[in-house]
Design a protein around this motif. Structure first.
Motif, short mmCIF file in Angstrom:
data_model
loop_
_atom_site.label_atom_id
_atom_site.label_comp_id
_atom_site.label_asym_id
_atom_site.label_seq_id
_atom_site.Cartn_x
_atom_site.Cartn_y
_atom_site.Cartn_z
N ASN A 52 21.64 -30.80 14.84
CA ASN A 52 22.49 -30.34 13.74
C ASN A 52 23.80 -29.83 14.33
OD1 ASN A 52 23.38 -29.61 11.21
ND2 ASN A 52 22.31 -27.66 11.20
N ILE A 53 24.91 -30.54 14.03
CA ILE A 53 26.24 -30.15 14.50
C ILE A 53 26.90 -29.28 13.43
CG2 ILE A 53 28.51 -30.98 15.23
CD1 ILE A 53 27.17 -33.59 16.09
N ILE A 54 27.16 -28.01 13.77
CA ILE A 54 27.76 -27.08 12.83
C ILE A 54 29.27 -27.02 13.10
CG2 ILE A 54 27.77 -24.73 11.93
CD1 ILE A 54 25.16 -26.17 11.46
N LEU A 55 30.07 -27.43 12.12
CA LEU A 55 31.52 -27.38 12.27
C LEU A 55 32.04 -25.99 11.93
CD1 LEU A 55 32.53 -30.78 10.61
CD2 LEU A 55 32.04 -30.30 13.01
N LYS A 56 33.18 -25.65 12.49
CA LYS A 56 33.78 -24.34 12.23
C LYS A 56 34.28 -24.27 10.79
CE LYS A 56 35.28 -23.63 17.01
NZ LYS A 56 36.44 -23.50 17.91
N LYS A 57 34.10 -23.10 10.19
CA LYS A 57 34.63 -22.87 8.84
C LYS A 57 36.13 -22.65 8.93
CE LYS A 57 30.37 -20.88 7.01
NZ LYS A 57 29.75 -19.70 6.36
N ASN A 58 36.86 -23.20 7.97
CA ASN A 58 38.31 -23.05 8.00
C ASN A 58 38.85 -22.99 6.58
OD1 ASN A 58 41.12 -23.27 8.48
ND2 ASN A 58 40.67 -24.26 10.44
N PRO A 59 39.46 -21.87 6.17
CA PRO A 59 39.94 -21.72 4.80
C PRO A 59 41.33 -22.32 4.58
CG PRO A 59 40.31 -19.69 6.00
CD PRO A 59 39.63 -20.63 6.95
N ASN A 60 41.99 -22.78 5.65
CA ASN A 60 43.35 -23.26 5.51
C ASN A 60 43.42 -24.55 4.70
OD1 ASN A 60 44.75 -21.23 7.13
ND2 ASN A 60 43.56 -22.07 8.81
N LEU A 61 44.55 -24.76 4.05
CA LEU A 61 44.75 -25.89 3.17
C LEU A 61 45.79 -26.83 3.74
CD1 LEU A 61 44.94 -23.86 -0.16
CD2 LEU A 61 42.90 -24.72 0.99
N GLY A 62 45.85 -28.05 3.21
CA GLY A 62 46.91 -28.98 3.59
C GLY A 62 46.40 -30.24 4.24
N PHE A 63 47.32 -30.92 4.93
CA PHE A 63 47.02 -32.19 5.57
C PHE A 63 46.61 -31.97 7.03
CE2 PHE A 63 49.67 -33.81 2.12
CZ PHE A 63 48.96 -34.95 1.76
N SER A 64 45.78 -32.84 7.51
CA SER A 64 45.47 -32.91 8.93
C SER A 64 45.02 -34.33 9.23
CB SER A 64 44.38 -31.91 9.33
OG SER A 64 43.16 -32.24 8.69
N GLY A 65 44.99 -34.67 10.48
CA GLY A 65 44.59 -36.02 10.83
C GLY A 65 44.24 -36.15 12.28
N ASN A 66 43.70 -37.30 12.61
CA ASN A 66 43.24 -37.53 13.96
C ASN A 66 43.34 -39.03 14.25
OD1 ASN A 66 40.79 -38.38 15.78
ND2 ASN A 66 41.26 -36.27 16.33
N ILE A 67 43.88 -39.38 15.40
CA ILE A 67 43.94 -40.76 15.85
C ILE A 67 43.38 -40.82 17.26
CG2 ILE A 67 45.42 -42.73 16.41
CD1 ILE A 67 47.41 -41.74 14.37
N SER A 68 42.46 -41.72 17.49
CA SER A 68 41.91 -41.87 18.84
C SER A 68 41.74 -43.35 19.14
CB SER A 68 40.57 -41.14 18.98
OG SER A 68 39.61 -41.68 18.10
N THR A 69 41.88 -43.67 20.38
CA THR A 69 41.69 -45.04 20.82
C THR A 69 41.13 -45.02 22.23
OG1 THR A 69 42.75 -47.21 21.07
CG2 THR A 69 44.01 -45.30 21.78
N GLY A 70 40.44 -46.08 22.57
CA GLY A 70 39.86 -46.13 23.90
C GLY A 70 39.48 -47.54 24.28
N LEU A 71 39.22 -47.71 25.57
CA LEU A 71 38.78 -49.00 26.07
C LEU A 71 37.64 -48.78 27.04
CD1 LEU A 71 39.87 -49.52 29.27
CD2 LEU A 71 42.04 -49.61 28.07
N THR A 72 36.78 -49.77 27.11
CA THR A 72 35.68 -49.78 28.06
C THR A 72 35.68 -51.12 28.78
OG1 THR A 72 34.34 -48.33 26.66
CG2 THR A 72 33.19 -49.58 28.36
N GLN A 73 35.69 -51.08 30.10
CA GLN A 73 35.66 -52.31 30.87
C GLN A 73 34.30 -52.44 31.55
OE1 GLN A 73 38.16 -54.87 31.11
NE2 GLN A 73 36.27 -55.84 31.81
N ARG A 74 33.47 -53.34 31.01
CA ARG A 74 32.25 -53.72 31.70
C ARG A 74 32.53 -55.09 32.33
NH1 ARG A 74 30.07 -51.99 26.49
NH2 ARG A 74 28.86 -50.05 26.69
#
Length: 711
Positions: free
Chosen positions: A151-173
C-alpha cells in the motif's frame, strides 16, 4: 513649564514603551526561532524512524530513507526491506513469497506486469509518505492469492492549481527500449482531474533451454525476440458534492500490441536411439485493447470517522492473436506450415460496499462484494495443404467460462492503552463456476487475526490469515500453445483452487531492525507439468503438491558517516512437500537468499549519489525441483537538479548476466531448464516535474483486485 515637563515625560514614556516593545518582539522572535529549531530537531528525530510495525503491516517511511529520494515509485519499492522489484520480468514480490498486488492510498491499482511498473515511474518518491507491506492481508481484502499487499500512501496536499510531470527513459539490452510518461493534474476545492499517458516500446532477446531425459530424450532450445508497444491513456476525476461526500471515476484504455519471433530447435532421440530434429520458425502477433472503468462514492457519516464507500469496476479485453510457424523435420527433410488463430475475451464486473465504524470501544469494519468473471476462448488450428490453409478440428478448441463470487466480511480492531493493538476479522466467499467442461460450487471461511505489543524501541506482532489461490485464465484455458507440431502447452479447466494458511511473528527494534519468523501451509497447489511421449512433448497444469514452509526474515537499514546509507535483508526457510497426481521424487530442503543495497552521496547537499546493490539466491530444493545458484549485481548514479524538479538516473542491471537454472526429478524422467531473459541492461531515465511541486494531486485509486486473474 508644566506643559514642557509633561511633553518630556510623554516622550520618555514613548521611548521606554518602544524599547520595551522592541525587546519583547526580539525576545518573541528569538523564542520563535528557538521553537523552530526545536521543531526541526523533532522532525529530524521523526525522520530517523525508518520502519514501524503495526498489528497487521510493516511500514516504511520514505522521508526517512535518503537513498529513496529523487526516485520513482518503482525504484523506491526496491529500497523497502523484503521487497524485490524485477523490471526484467515485470514483477514486484515479497522475498520468500510470490508476486504482490499494489495499492495507492488503500485502493487497488488496475495494472499489473510492465504496465504497473511503467505507471509507477510517474509517481515521485517526494510525493510518497510511506509504504505499507502487508504479508498477511486482513479480511477486508480479497482472500485471493498468497501474494500479500503493498500500500503506497501519498502525501496529503491541500494546495490547488495545476501540476504536471514528464518523464522519459531508455533501456539498452540486446535491443533498444524506450518509454515516455506524461501527467497533467488540475485541482480546485471541489473538483480534481488527472490526465495521464504512458507509452512504451521495446524488445528483448530470450534464450530458453529445456531438456527431458527418460525412455525418450528431448533437447529443446528457443531463441526468442519479444516485442511490445503499449499506449495507455487514462482519466481520473473526482468531485466533492459537499464536505461529507465525494464521487469519482477512472477510465484506462490500454492499446497493447505484442509480438514474438522464435527460432526453436528440438532434437528427439527415441528408445531405439533414432534421432529426429525439428527446426521451427514462429511469428506471433497479438493485439490486446483493454478497457477498465471504475467508479466510487464515499460518504462520511459523522465527524468521528464513520464512513461508507461504494465501488464499481468493469474490465474487458479483446485479444485476437495470430501465430504462424513453419517446421523443417530432419532427416526426413519435410516442411510443415501451420497457423493458429485465437480470440480470447475476458470480462470482469464487480461491485462492493464497505462500512467503517469507529467507536470508543473499538473500530468495526464490514462490507459485501459481488464479482462476476466471464471468458470465451476460440482457437482454430490450420495446416497448409496445396497452398491453402485447412482447419484441423481435432487440434482446435473452444472454451466458455463463468464464475460468480459472493463475499461478506467483518472485522474488529481495538487498542489497549499505549502498548497493545489488536485486530480480528472473518470473511466468507461463495463461488459458483460454470464452464464448457464442468460446473461446481464451493464456499469457504477466511479468518484473520493480529496482535501487537509496543514497549519503547521494541515492537512485537503476531498475525494469522487464511487465503485462497484461484487459477487464472492461462491456467484454465485448454488453448494449445505450439512450439512445433509435436510440442505444446495447455491449460487445464479441471483445476481447483489451492489454500494457504499464514502464521507470522514479527519484531522491530529502534525502527531500523526488522525480523520475523513464519509458517506457511499450502494445500492442493497447482503448477505446470511437462511430459514426453516418444516425440510429443506436452505441458499442462495440475493440482499436484502440498507445501510447508518454516522461515525467517531479517532486515536492517541505517546510515553511516553522513554519506552512506545501507540496507541488508535476508530470508531463510526450510520446506517440506508431498505430491499427488504425478510420480515424482520430492525434496525437503533449505533456502537462503540475501540482498545488500548501498547508496553513497558524493556532495554535501546529497544531490549526487552512486549506488551498488547485490542479491544472491543460494541453491535450494522444493517439491521436485532443484534450483541452482543465482546472483545479481546492479550499480548506477542519480543526480537531482533544480531543487529536485529534474531527476536523472543511470543504472546497469544484472552485471554478471546470470541465467536461471533448475533440475526437475520425476520417477520416469529427469528434466532441466536453463534460461536467460536479457537481464543485463543499461537504463537511463529523466524526470521533470513542472508547476509548484506542492500542488501534486492526491487521487483515489479504486479497488479492483480480480483483474490479475484475466492474465
Amino acid at each position: 513649564m508644566k506643559i514642557h515637563l509633561h511633553q518630556q515625560i510623554r516622550i520618555m514614556t514613548t521611548k521606554y514603551l518602544f524599547i520595551a516593545t522592541l525587546f519583547s518582539t526580539l525576545t518573541f522572535a528569538q523564542s520563535q526561532q528557538d521553537s523552530l529549531k526545536q521543531i526541526e530537531q523533532v522532525n529530524i528525530l521523526v525522520k530517523k524512524k525508518l520502519l514501524e510495525r503495526k498489528a497487521d503491516r510493516l511500514i516504511f517511511n520514505v522521508d526517512a530513507s535518503i537513498a529513496s529520494q529523487g526516485m520513482d515509485a518503482g525504484e523506491t519499492l526496491a529500497n523497502v526491506p523484503m521487497l524485490k522489484v524485477d523490471e526484467n520480468m515485470g514483477t514486484i514480490s515479497i522475498i520468500g513469497k510470490s508476486n504482490v498486488n499494489v495499492m495507492i492510498n488503500g485502493k487497488m491499482l488496475n495494472l499489473s506486469g510492465m504496465a504497473l511498473l511503467n505507471y509507477l515511474k510517474s509517481i515521485r518518491s517526494e510525493n510518497i509518505s510511506k509504504i505499507e507491506v502487508i504479508t498477511t492481508p486482513p479480511s477486508k481484502y480479497e482472500a485471493q492469492g498468497n501474494s500479500g499487499l503493498i500500500n503506497i500512501i501519498l502525501k496529503k496536499n491541500p494546495n490547488l492549481g495545476f501540476s504536471g510531470n514528464i518523464s522519459t527513459g531508455l533501456t539498452q539490452r540486446t535491443y533498444f527500449n524506450g518509454y515516455t510518461n506524461g501527467t497533467l493534474n488540475y485541482q480546485t476545492e471541489k473538483f480534481s482531474l488527472s490526465l495521464k499517458t504512458n507509452y512504451i516500446k521495446g524488445a528483448k532477446r530470450s534464450n530458453e533451454r529445456f531438456n527431458i531425459i527418460g525412455q525418450s530424450q528431448n533437447y529443446s532450445e528457443s531463441t526468442r525476440k519479444d516485442m511490445w508497444e503499449d499506449l495507455t491513456p487514462s482519466l481520473n476525476a473526482s468531485y466533492k458534492i459537499n464536505k461529507n461526500s465525494e464521487v469519482g471515476i477512472e477510465y484506462i484504455f490500454d492499446n497493447g500490441k505484442n509480438g514474438m519471433n522464435i527460432l526453436n530447435t528440438t532434437k528427439n532421440i527415441s528408445p531405439e536411439l533414432d534421432e529426429t530434429n525439428f527446426i521451427t520458425n514462429t511469428f506471433h502477433r497479438e493485439k490486446s485493447p483493454t478497457h477498465t472503468l471504475s467508479t466510487y462514492y464515499d460518504l462520511k457519516l459523522d465527524s468521528l470517522g464513520k464512513k461508507l464507500s461504494l465501488t464499481g469496476n468493469f474490465y474487458r479485453n479483446d485479444n485476437p492473436t495470430e501465430v504462424n510457424f513453419s517446421t523443417l523435420t530432419l532427416p526426413q527433410n519435410t516442411i510443415q506450415d501451420v497457423k493458429t488463430l485465437s480470440k480470447i475475451k475476458p470480462q470482469i464486473f464487480s461491485i462492493q460496499g464497505d462500512l467503517e465504524l469507529p467507536f470508543s470501544f473499538g473500530t468495526i469494519e464490514t462490507g459485501v462484494k459481488y464479482n462476476q468473471f466471464r471468458n470465451s476462448a476460440d482457437l482454430k488450428y490450420l495446416t497448409l495443404e496445396d497452398n491453402q490453409y485447412i482447419i484441423d478440428e481435432e487440434k482446435g478448441s473452444q472454451f466458455l467460462y463463468k464464475e460468480e463470487n459472493y463475499a461478506a466480511y467483518a472485522s474488529f480492531a481495538k487498542t489497549f492503552g499505549e502498548h497493545w493493538e489488536t485486530k480480528a476479522g472473518l470473511r466468507y466467499e461463495n463461488t459458483l463456476v460454470k464452464s464448457s467442461v464442468k460446473d461446481f460450487t464451493y464456499g469457504q471461511w477466511f479468518p484473520s487475526a493480529y496482535i501487537s505489543y509496543k514497549q519503547e524501541k521494541n515492537v512485537f506482532s503476531l498475525s494469522y490469515s487464511r487465503r485462497i489461490n484461484r487459477p487464472n485464465m492461462s491456467n484454465l484455458n485448454p488453448f494449445r500453445w505450439y512450439s512445433n507440431p509435436n510440442s505444446y502447452s495447455t491449460g487445464n479447466p479441471l483445476l481447483t483452487p489451492s489454500y494457504i494458511n499464514n502464521y507470522e511473528l514479527g519484531y522491530t527494534y529502534n525502527n531500523k531492525l526488522s525480523a520475523s519468523i513464519y509458517y506457511l501451509r499450502l494445500k492442493n497447489a497447482f503448477g505446470q507439468v511437462s511430459s514426453l511421449d516418444l516425440v510429443s512433448q506436452t505441458g499442462t497444469y495440475l493440482n499436484y503438491y502440498n507445501n510447508s514452509f518454516y522461515g525467517a526474515n531479517l532486515s536492517y537499514t541505517d546510515s553511516f558517516f553522513k554519506f552512506w546509507e545501507t540496507s541488508f535483508s535476508m530470508n531463510s526457510s526450510y520446506q517440506t512437500s508431498e505430491v499427488f497426481n504425478i510420480e515424482a521424487d520430492t525434496f525437503d530442503g533449505y533456502s537462503v537468499s540475501y540482498s545488500w543495497n548501498n547508496t553513497f552521496f558524493l556532495n554535501k547537499n546529497k544531490t549526487v549519489a552512486v549506488f551498488l546493490n547485490y542479491e544472491h539466491q543460494l541453491p535450494y530444493r522444493n517439491v521436485a525441483y532443484h534450483f541452482k545458484n543465482f546472483m545479481e549485481m546492479s550499480s548506477g548514479i542519480k543526480i537531482s537538479l533544480m531543487e529536485k524538479q529534474l531527476q536523472i538516473n543511470a543504472t546497469v542491471n544484472n552485471i554478471f548476466a546470470m541465467r536461471y537454472k533448475a533440475d526437475i526429478y520425476f520417477r520416469d524422467s529427469q528434466q532441466s531448464f536453463n534460461n536467460y531473459w536479457d537481464g543485463r541492461a543499461f537504463r537511463l531515465s529523466v524526470n521533470y516535474t513542472f508547476g509548484n511541486k506542492k500542488k501534486q494531486i492526491q487521487k483515489k485509486a479504486i479497488n479492483f483486485e480480480e483483474k490479475d486473474r484475466a492474465q
